[in-house]
Write a protein that holds these residues in place. Sequence first.
Motif, mmCIF file in Angstrom:
data_model
loop_
_atom_site.group_PDB
_atom_site.id
_atom_site.type_symbol
_atom_site.label_atom_id
_atom_site.label_comp_id
_atom_site.label_asym_id
_atom_site.label_seq_id
_atom_site.Cartn_x
_atom_site.Cartn_y
_atom_site.Cartn_z
ATOM 1 N N PHE A 186 -37.382 41.728 -72.768
ATOM 2 C CA PHE A 186 -37.313 42.202 -74.006
ATOM 3 C C PHE A 186 -37.619 41.219 -75.009
ATOM 4 N N ARG A 187 -37.052 40.063 -75.040
ATOM 5 C CA ARG A 187 -37.388 39.164 -76.092
ATOM 6 C C ARG A 187 -38.772 38.648 -75.849
ATOM 7 N N ARG A 206 -41.191 40.475 -75.284
ATOM 8 C CA ARG A 206 -42.208 41.751 -76.022
ATOM 9 C C ARG A 206 -41.759 41.551 -77.531
ATOM 10 N N GLY A 207 -40.661 41.187 -77.841
ATOM 11 C CA GLY A 207 -40.374 40.974 -79.224
ATOM 12 C C GLY A 207 -41.144 39.782 -80.021
ATOM 13 N N ARG A 240 -44.789 40.776 -80.259
ATOM 14 C CA ARG A 240 -44.857 41.965 -81.489
ATOM 15 C C ARG A 240 -44.784 41.207 -82.829
ATOM 16 N N GLU A 241 -43.842 40.329 -82.954
ATOM 17 C CA GLU A 241 -43.934 39.747 -84.268
ATOM 18 C C GLU A 241 -45.151 38.866 -84.497
#
Length: 70
Positions: free
Chosen positions: A55-56, A58-59, A62-63
């Motif tokens: 999850f982290r 992917r974040g 994305r950023e």
Amino acid sequence: MAMRRELAALIEHHIDALPEVFRGVFVLRAIEEMSVEDTADVLDIPPATVRTRYFRARGLLREGLAQQVD
């Protein structure tokens, strides 16, 4: 076609730039398409940790991509 290659190179660069703990999980889950359980076994970490790190990762991707694509 050139834009697609450029985007693929940009994504690869950002994957390579992820911290190792996130990169390993991301590669196994997203690229190798391993299950959470198999990833946890390979990395010898709990499945909950795999989910959190994925999850982290992917974040972070994305950023990073949002900053460059904008």
